[in-house]
Design an enzyme around this catalytic site. Sequence first.
Site, PDB file in Angstrom:
ATOM      1  N   ASP A  36      42.378  38.629  36.558  1.00 30.96           N
ATOM      2  CA  ASP A  36      41.955  38.969  35.198  1.00 30.96           C
ATOM      3  C   ASP A  36      41.621  40.449  35.064  1.00 30.96           C
ATOM      4  O   ASP A  36      41.191  41.103  36.029  1.00 30.96           O
ATOM      5  CB  ASP A  36      40.680  38.181  34.835  1.00 30.96           C
ATOM      6  CG  ASP A  36      40.950  36.692  34.679  1.00 30.96           C
ATOM      7  OD1 ASP A  36      42.087  36.249  34.926  1.00 30.96           O
ATOM      8  OD2 ASP A  36      39.992  35.987  34.319  1.00 30.96           O
ATOM      9  N   HIS A 178      39.835  39.290  40.156  1.00 35.14           N
ATOM     10  CA  HIS A 178      39.924  40.350  39.148  1.00 35.14           C
ATOM     11  C   HIS A 178      40.609  41.575  39.733  1.00 35.14           C
ATOM     12  O   HIS A 178      40.193  42.047  40.809  1.00 35.14           O
ATOM     13  CB  HIS A 178      38.534  40.750  38.648  1.00 35.14           C
ATOM     14  CG  HIS A 178      37.865  39.667  37.851  1.00 35.14           C
ATOM     15  ND1 HIS A 178      37.235  38.612  38.449  1.00 35.14           N
ATOM     16  CD2 HIS A 178      37.771  39.473  36.512  1.00 35.14           C
ATOM     17  CE1 HIS A 178      36.762  37.811  37.494  1.00 35.14           C
ATOM     18  NE2 HIS A 178      37.068  38.312  36.315  1.00 35.14           N
TER      19      HIS A 178
END
Length: 211
Positions: A36, A178
Amino acid sequence: MAYRVKTPSILSKVLYRNLVWKIPVGDTPAVYLTFDDGPHPTATPFVLDQLKEYNAKATFFCIGKNVVEHQDIYQRILKEGHRVGNHTQNHVNGWHTKKNKYITDVNEAEKHINSNLFRPPYGRITRGQISALTQRDKPYKIIMWDVLSGDFDTTINGQKCLDNVLSAVEPGSIIVFHDSQKAWDRMSYALPKVLAFCTEQKWQLKALTTT
Ligand SMILES: [Zn+2]
């Protein structure tokens, strides 16, 4: 920081059943890595290099404004056979954003990210927002997760982040990492070891499907 590494089944099986939390296991066991908040100028190329080394595919939930800023890296993600998803234009928190404003932000990101996959920033989304995104001409498939690495948690180290994943991962898992500055120390430590572990288990590393 309050978060659960393994998603409690009350959320996935009862309250938010229409969101995707895990993938049914087929003939060949597979796990689904997701990244992400990119594209990021150093974290994303690192992830792509690692994935290539293990012949792994993954899904990148990109922030629209980062796609605009790092178009070359976004193109590299696509060129190397990975999948992308919409993670809003400005990383907005659904619980603190009115529905119309939230949808406008998703639509803005849609100009830069061609995908029917969506992941709400912070995992926070209201029922009204879910309805708006899933009941329209081109509906979104909303992707959550069952394993949170905790790489965003600056109070833990890379080893703890790795342990989080290894303690919870199983075939069908959707794992959150991430490709961001904040997560770098932990993600860059844990990701290569997670890739090695899954490969050793003979679990395929696949991108999420759009259907
Ligand atoms: Zn995010």
